[in-house]
Design a protein around this motif. Structure first.
Motif, mmCIF file in Angstrom:
data_model
loop_
_atom_site.group_PDB
_atom_site.id
_atom_site.type_symbol
_atom_site.label_atom_id
_atom_site.label_comp_id
_atom_site.label_asym_id
_atom_site.label_seq_id
_atom_site.Cartn_x
_atom_site.Cartn_y
_atom_site.Cartn_z
ATOM 1 N N ASP A 292 0.843 -1.196 0.000
ATOM 2 C CA ASP A 292 0.000 0.000 0.000
ATOM 3 C C ASP A 292 0.882 1.252 0.000
ATOM 4 N N ASP A 293 0.612 2.172 -0.929
ATOM 5 C CA ASP A 293 1.411 3.393 -1.034
ATOM 6 C C ASP A 293 1.398 4.209 0.253
ATOM 7 N N ARG A 294 0.320 4.108 1.028
ATOM 8 C CA ARG A 294 0.221 4.872 2.276
ATOM 9 C C ARG A 294 1.210 4.377 3.321
ATOM 10 N N LEU A 295 1.764 3.188 3.117
ATOM 11 C CA LEU A 295 2.712 2.610 4.077
ATOM 12 C C LEU A 295 4.160 2.708 3.584
ATOM 13 N N ALA A 296 4.391 3.544 2.584
ATOM 14 C CA ALA A 296 5.731 3.658 2.000
ATOM 15 C C ALA A 296 6.764 4.107 3.027
ATOM 16 N N THR A 297 6.384 5.052 3.886
ATOM 17 C CA THR A 297 7.323 5.545 4.894
ATOM 18 C C THR A 297 7.689 4.452 5.885
#
Length: 209
Positions: free
Chosen positions: A41-46
């Motif tokens: 998921d892009d929201r979990l990239a960090t």
């Protein structure tokens, strides 16, 4: 492919094995472990980037010191995180300085005679014997310095020096965890892993995936 001449053991929960053969292999396997753990998921990239950074630092240190295998703990059970890692080393038996390593019990167990030097008094040593593999446990505490991404924290390091005879061979399984405040529980967990160790002689060991 696992080297058939290394100790075999079972790890509880979910762990990721990191390939230390090369920098590229190490980075690829860490990326795979991280994606398996948190998804894509892009929201979990960090979060993924932070995990990769921490895992690469730990695996890189192990590789620099000669580790032949490296495992990262992800979960002890579903939803129960376990911040721990395991490095496996195969020191040269003939060149090992048992006295300076504080491994009197280990050498004695293999029938090499009693040594008088007691080793590092700051460590805790317990002899654990399973089948034909003898182990000496050494417990250390160290401080992981703060970085731009993480605050300073204490690390519990638990080293198990393993020895087997016919032929004589030596291994080190070194666990580390940031759960330093739960030392008793961590020692029980790591002792349980050592209790699963099997180390067939090279001549009879079979290759396992």
């Amino acid at each position: 492919m696992t080297d058939p001449n290394t100790p075999r053991f079972a790890l509880p929960g979910t762990w990721g094995r990191i390939n230390l053969a090369s920098d590229a292999a190490m980075h690829k396997s860490i990326r795979r472990v991280v994606e398996h753990s948190v998804g894509r998921d892009d929201r979990l990239a960090t979060i993924r980037a932070d995990m990769r950074g921490r895992f690469e630092q730990a695996a890189g240190i192990a590789r620099e010191h000669g580790a032949i295998d490296f495992h990262l703990a992800l979960e002890l059970a579903p939803g129960v995180p376990l911040p721990a890692w395991l490095s496996v080393f195969l020191p040269d038996f003939e060149q090992a300085d048992f006295e300076s390593l504080g491994l009197t019990e280990l050498k004695e167990a293999l029938g090499f005679g009693l040594l008088t030097q007691q080793g590092n008094e700051a460590t805790s040593r317990t002899v654990l014997t399973k089948t034909h593999v003898h182990a000496v446990r050494q417990v250390h505490r160290r401080v992981q310095p703060a970085t731009e991404e993480n605050v300073e924290f204490e690390v519990l390091q638990v080293d198990y020096w393993l020895a087997a005879a016919e032929p004589n061979r030596l291994a080190l399984m070194s666990f580390s965890t940031s759960f330093a405040n739960h030392e008793e529980q961590m020692l029980e967990l790591f002792d349980a892993v050592i209790g699963t160790v099997r180390w067939p002689a090279p001549a009879t060991a079979a290759v396992t995936a």
